[in-house]
Design a protein around this motif. Sequence first.
Motif, short mmCIF file in Angstrom:
data_model
loop_
_atom_site.label_atom_id
_atom_site.label_comp_id
_atom_site.label_asym_id
_atom_site.label_seq_id
_atom_site.Cartn_x
_atom_site.Cartn_y
_atom_site.Cartn_z
N LYS A 225 9.89 -7.50 -25.87
CA LYS A 225 10.03 -7.74 -24.44
C LYS A 225 10.43 -6.48 -23.68
N ASN A 226 10.25 -6.55 -22.35
CA ASN A 226 10.62 -5.47 -21.43
C ASN A 226 9.87 -4.17 -21.71
N VAL A 227 8.62 -4.29 -22.12
CA VAL A 227 7.78 -3.11 -22.37
C VAL A 227 7.19 -2.62 -21.05
N PHE A 228 7.20 -1.31 -20.83
CA PHE A 228 6.66 -0.70 -19.62
C PHE A 228 5.16 -0.46 -19.82
N SER A 229 4.33 -1.21 -19.12
CA SER A 229 2.88 -1.03 -19.19
C SER A 229 2.46 -0.12 -18.04
N LYS A 230 2.09 1.11 -18.37
CA LYS A 230 1.90 2.15 -17.35
C LYS A 230 0.53 2.07 -16.68
N HIS A 231 0.56 2.19 -15.36
CA HIS A 231 -0.68 2.25 -14.57
C HIS A 231 -0.89 3.61 -13.92
N VAL A 232 0.20 4.29 -13.58
CA VAL A 232 0.12 5.60 -12.92
C VAL A 232 1.17 6.50 -13.52
N THR A 233 0.78 7.75 -13.80
CA THR A 233 1.72 8.73 -14.35
C THR A 233 2.19 9.68 -13.26
N LYS A 234 3.46 9.98 -13.27
CA LYS A 234 4.03 10.94 -12.33
C LYS A 234 3.22 12.23 -12.33
N GLY A 235 2.80 12.68 -11.13
CA GLY A 235 1.99 13.89 -11.03
C GLY A 235 0.50 13.63 -10.95
N ASP A 236 0.06 12.39 -11.15
CA ASP A 236 -1.36 12.05 -11.04
C ASP A 236 -1.86 12.27 -9.62
N LEU B 169 -3.81 10.83 -6.68
CA LEU B 169 -4.13 9.46 -6.25
C LEU B 169 -5.13 9.53 -5.10
N VAL B 170 -6.39 9.30 -5.40
CA VAL B 170 -7.44 9.38 -4.38
C VAL B 170 -7.42 8.11 -3.54
N ILE B 171 -7.51 8.28 -2.23
CA ILE B 171 -7.43 7.13 -1.32
C ILE B 171 -8.51 6.11 -1.65
N GLY B 172 -8.08 4.87 -1.77
CA GLY B 172 -9.00 3.77 -1.96
C GLY B 172 -9.49 3.57 -3.38
N GLN B 173 -9.18 4.48 -4.29
CA GLN B 173 -9.63 4.34 -5.67
C GLN B 173 -8.53 3.73 -6.53
N ALA B 174 -8.91 2.75 -7.33
CA ALA B 174 -7.94 2.12 -8.24
C ALA B 174 -7.59 3.07 -9.36
N GLN B 175 -6.34 3.04 -9.76
CA GLN B 175 -5.90 3.84 -10.90
C GLN B 175 -6.23 3.08 -12.19
N GLU B 176 -5.69 3.54 -13.30
CA GLU B 176 -6.01 2.91 -14.59
C GLU B 176 -5.73 1.40 -14.54
N GLU B 177 -6.77 0.63 -14.85
CA GLU B 177 -6.59 -0.82 -14.84
C GLU B 177 -6.15 -1.29 -16.22
N LYS B 178 -5.43 -2.39 -16.24
CA LYS B 178 -4.97 -2.97 -17.50
C LYS B 178 -5.34 -4.46 -17.51
N THR B 179 -5.64 -4.96 -18.69
CA THR B 179 -6.00 -6.36 -18.85
C THR B 179 -4.86 -7.11 -19.53
N TYR B 180 -4.46 -8.21 -18.93
CA TYR B 180 -3.34 -9.01 -19.43
C TYR B 180 -3.81 -10.44 -19.68
#
Length: 471
Positions: A351-362, A364-375
């Motif tokens: 439990k309490n696992v951090f599922s990362k979508h954005v990394t510090k320093g990435d 971020l292009v306007i309107g574009q989705a970052q890394e998607e994850k499936t749950y």
Amino acid sequence: MLAMDVFSAAIKYMKEHLLHKLSETGDTETKKEEIRWVLTVPAIWNDTAKSFMRESAIKAGIRGDCLTIALEPEAASMYCKRLPIEMLNDNLRVQNEGFQFFSQGNQYLVLDAGGGTVDITVHEVLSGDRIKELHKASGGAWGGTYVDENFFDIIKEAVGKEKFESFKKEDLAGYNDLRKDLEVKKREINTESTKISFTIPNQLAQVIPKDYNPEILECKKGKLELKVPGIKKWFSEICDSIVSHVEELLEEQKKKQRNIESILMVGGFSESSYLQETVKTAFPNKHIIVPNQAGLAVLKGAVLFGHNPQIVDSRVAKVTYGVNTLSKIQDERDVPDKSRIRTINGVKYEKNVFSKHVTKGDDLVIGQAQEEKTYFPIYPDQKSVQFSVFSSQEENPKYVDGCKRLGSFDVKIPYTTDGTDRKVVVRFIFGGTEIKFECEDANGEITPYTFDWSENAEEECFGMAVERGES
């Protein structure tokens, strides 16, 4: 009184003032819902602070879909890009060298010195009149109001804190007059000034000791005269902090092989001659650009931003973003902390696992989705999934422990026929000044979601597993 109420009341006053002025002009065509309201905030503010301003504006009667949050350094850049070259003051050195400040490919540092904070970031000019953020916004509490505090600290040292507070309470008008005089003199004083005089209220003048250190300040004939040591004490600490931070940032850009030739100074405190000269002395090989009326650059740029927010191509993530999840355990030996293990329907999860979508320093292009994850849902009959969103200063946090919880959003999955095989694809959309989310269900239907900043999300989020195939 709650801070939300104070900010909301201030915004409401400005909103009603504008609407009143429009009515005075006889404007009967402009409808309230047609007005695009733009609130500017320091770029160093975090997501929670920006959300606070949005909620304050909504409480003040501004519709959320008619509101834009603008970052102050970006707004200032947009305004300065529209100025003719002669209004970008660099002692004409820019013109003599044929230098085009906003030419495509040029990289420059923005130093936005306002009243409370100083925002510092790096921009690059792209094609199509767009700009790109090259370095995440940073800075500190080095604005003009802190220079004011230093000035009054000098007086407090001379008269004592109790006497000064008594003066403020008993002669508020005199105190306000002194502040107004201070605001004017703060802009005029420079690094070569040997002294500067202020008209001082009689009540304050009477309590300044005549034998106080005359090398710092003197009070005579209703005038307070500040000498060189006092002037340096007044300005140096703040200005040196700004220069030190700019030096560190420029050195970091140099390591990344970026050629930062120019520093654009905007904001009210950038009109201070002392700050301008301190920066020019510290960086003699840089173009120091101070536009006319630097204090209005953010205000005027905000109007431009409201019309065309897409002019900012991308920004840099200040933190790492992710959601709190459960992760199916393949081998218990990989989980040394057994308190993290939770068994659900005979399956063991961490439990309490951090599922990362954005990394510090990435970028971020306007309107574009970052890394998607499936749950996937944990329970076969589960009809909703709550995603608790966290941020971290670390690039790769493993758990949400010690991370900042920002809030949550709920995804409805009402059809339970497929049990735990119902996938939910989550995307974070950044690049704008605020976070947006969208989720895609098993049928490919995409739904945008509103983020709840109330931070009332569950401490533990047991509604999903991280990767496809872990359900």
